[in-house]
Design a protein around this motif. Sequence first.
Motif, PDB file in Angstrom:
ATOM      1  N   ASN A 299      47.321  43.116  43.812  1.00 22.39           N
ATOM      2  CA  ASN A 299      47.261  42.801  42.419  1.00 22.39           C
ATOM      3  C   ASN A 299      49.041  43.069  42.326  1.00 22.39           C
ATOM      4  O   ASN A 299      49.222  44.312  42.094  1.00 22.39           O
TER       5      ASN A 299
ATOM      6  N   THR B 220      42.358  34.400  42.267  1.00 22.26           N
ATOM      7  CA  THR B 220      41.029  35.102  42.833  1.00 22.26           C
ATOM      8  C   THR B 220      40.888  35.523  40.726  1.00 22.26           C
ATOM      9  O   THR B 220      41.837  35.644  40.173  1.00 22.26           O
ATOM     10  N   THR B 221      39.942  35.861  40.799  1.00 16.70           N
ATOM     11  CA  THR B 221      39.233  36.712  39.548  1.00 16.70           C
ATOM     12  C   THR B 221      38.042  37.704  39.843  1.00 16.70           C
ATOM     13  O   THR B 221      36.968  37.164  40.926  1.00 16.70           O
ATOM     14  N   ASP B 222      38.027  38.787  39.153  1.00 17.90           N
ATOM     15  CA  ASP B 222      37.169  40.159  39.754  1.00 17.90           C
ATOM     16  C   ASP B 222      36.391  40.264  38.474  1.00 17.90           C
ATOM     17  O   ASP B 222      35.157  40.676  38.251  1.00 17.90           O
ATOM     18  N   GLN B 223      36.516  39.482  37.275  1.00 15.63           N
ATOM     19  CA  GLN B 223      35.141  39.912  36.507  1.00 15.63           C
ATOM     20  C   GLN B 223      34.885  38.394  36.510  1.00 15.63           C
ATOM     21  O   GLN B 223      33.106  37.762  36.331  1.00 15.63           O
TER      22      GLN B 223
ATOM     23  N   ALA C 245      35.374  33.472  37.100  1.00 11.35           N
ATOM     24  CA  ALA C 245      36.082  32.432  36.911  1.00 11.35           C
ATOM     25  C   ALA C 245      36.723  32.355  35.321  1.00 11.35           C
ATOM     26  O   ALA C 245      35.678  32.848  34.132  1.00 11.35           O
ATOM     27  N   LYS C 246      37.712  31.923  35.044  1.00 14.10           N
ATOM     28  CA  LYS C 246      38.369  32.108  34.258  1.00 14.10           C
ATOM     29  C   LYS C 246      38.243  30.256  33.853  1.00 14.10           C
ATOM     30  O   LYS C 246      38.283  29.668  34.554  1.00 14.10           O
TER      31      LYS C 246
ATOM     32  N   VAL D 184      36.763  34.186  30.020  1.00 16.13           N
ATOM     33  CA  VAL D 184      35.812  34.636  31.291  1.00 16.13           C
ATOM     34  C   VAL D 184      33.887  34.156  31.445  1.00 16.13           C
ATOM     35  O   VAL D 184      33.642  34.245  30.316  1.00 16.13           O
TER      36      VAL D 184
ATOM     37  N   ARG E 266      34.136  39.826  42.444  1.00 16.92           N
ATOM     38  CA  ARG E 266      35.826  38.409  42.978  1.00 16.92           C
ATOM     39  C   ARG E 266      35.143  37.157  43.770  1.00 16.92           C
ATOM     40  O   ARG E 266      34.381  37.096  43.801  1.00 16.92           O
TER      41      ARG E 266
ATOM     42  N   GLN F 132      39.575  30.948  43.847  1.00 15.63           N
ATOM     43  CA  GLN F 132      39.933  28.600  43.665  1.00 15.63           C
ATOM     44  C   GLN F 132      40.943  28.697  45.243  1.00 15.63           C
ATOM     45  O   GLN F 132      40.846  29.822  46.521  1.00 15.63           O
TER      46      GLN F 132
ATOM     47  N   GLY G 243      46.560  38.996  38.576  1.00 16.11           N
ATOM     48  CA  GLY G 243      45.412  39.759  38.537  1.00 16.11           C
ATOM     49  C   GLY G 243      45.765  39.906  40.750  1.00 16.11           C
ATOM     50  O   GLY G 243      46.691  39.973  40.695  1.00 16.11           O
TER      51      GLY G 243
END
Lengths: 275, 164
Positions: free
Chosen positions: A182, A208-211, A213-214, A219, A230, A233, A260
């Motif tokens: 992080n 990566t995203t934890d919530q 894909a942005k 989000v 998670r 990409q 992130g």
Amino acid sequence: MAKGIEISQTAIPVSSAADYQKSLDSRWKILEILDEIVFTFTFTTTSWVTGVNYVKIYSHSKNKILPFEVQDLGSDYDTLHVPNIFATDDGIYAVIIHAAADATTAITLKLFVRIYNLDVTATYQAPSSTPSPGSGNEKALFGAEIVSNDFVGARMGDEDMTHFSLNTGAKPFQIHMHGTQNVNNDASHRLIVDHYLGYLPTFLLAGTTDQGAKYNGGVYDNPGAYAGKRTMQPLGSLAGLASSTFTTLTMRGAQSALFGNIVYLILKDPVALGK
Amino acid sequence: MTQKGIVVAQDGASLTSADTQYDSRKKRLMINLRPDLKHVALLEMVGGTALQTNAGNGYHNEEILFGPFPHKLGFTPRCLVYFYVESINGDPNAVGAGGYGDSVYFYSGSSGTIEDKIFFVVDDTNFYIKHTIDDFFGIGWTSTANTFFMGIKYMICSNKLKAI
């Protein structure tokens, strides 16, 4: 080594081969391809739903996020519907946002996807290795070859390396480290990894995203039961500015700050040597 | 899958485990080390010329720094290329020297109005190193690429970039 197989590149003695001069060292992981696919899918004019549209590109049952690469093979989509492609722990998805006011034009995705068999988000570091002093060059006629099963007609002695799964006249990508960090924990949003390789290493990064894909700063949920988990990409999709000492790699964002969790894959290959 | 080959189990695991330490039957990225092909090498060169953009409109300018270099693979290969700043204005200790990037190195671009970069291009025949400058809003800009001396580590894999 106590147990295992160690094979150096042609003309380099095993005893004095550096890590990047090995064709095989069974103590180390090699970047292994799980699958290569061509994926084609069409969103018809009537199949759009307002909000999140997604399609599963690839499925696996390994229960881990696998690194992958994507190349477009001539998809036909408009500027309103550009897919965001990411991995979860059961496969790879393409997600497209469709706003209520958008035209319901049919689009077709045609993608080449290469998936690697590696739990890249988990922390790993290869055992260290110290070569003994060099003993001079050996004749280049000796070596080992294993013909690939994927090529009908492939034979020992072929010059095309796609015909082999191991060849001491070729080098694979051996893995030194991988993991997830992080970068928000650093005031300057840098990725900092202690590698202790003794040279400036080559690497690949993925966001990566934890919530979820942005998309355009927003989000949206991951597919189905994976909301809140998670995602990752494509490998190599983050272009950063790196610097390294002999022991520590530091990466900051290029054109935009890193943010992130970042997945890193450090290879046993020096950046400043043409070998 | 055929049963011929070399398989090494992970520490503490058996050969029947789904994930092995090494399995010669599986594909991997590979680079041919034949010296006449030069599929892995370190190039050293000035990072480009002082390309300029015009004020008033969006503008693109580019130059080829290396190539066409025939890779002789017969398909478009997967490549890994790293751009390493050896010195700036001849000073290896200058701020920014020692930095490197994967696939691309940005000389300038943090403002979002300029993108001045060195990168690679590959097709089914040739490999190139290029320098481009994009001036998205036409502010007028002169590249600083000529102040950079770059080391470029390229690795051309014997694997297709796309399609099986």
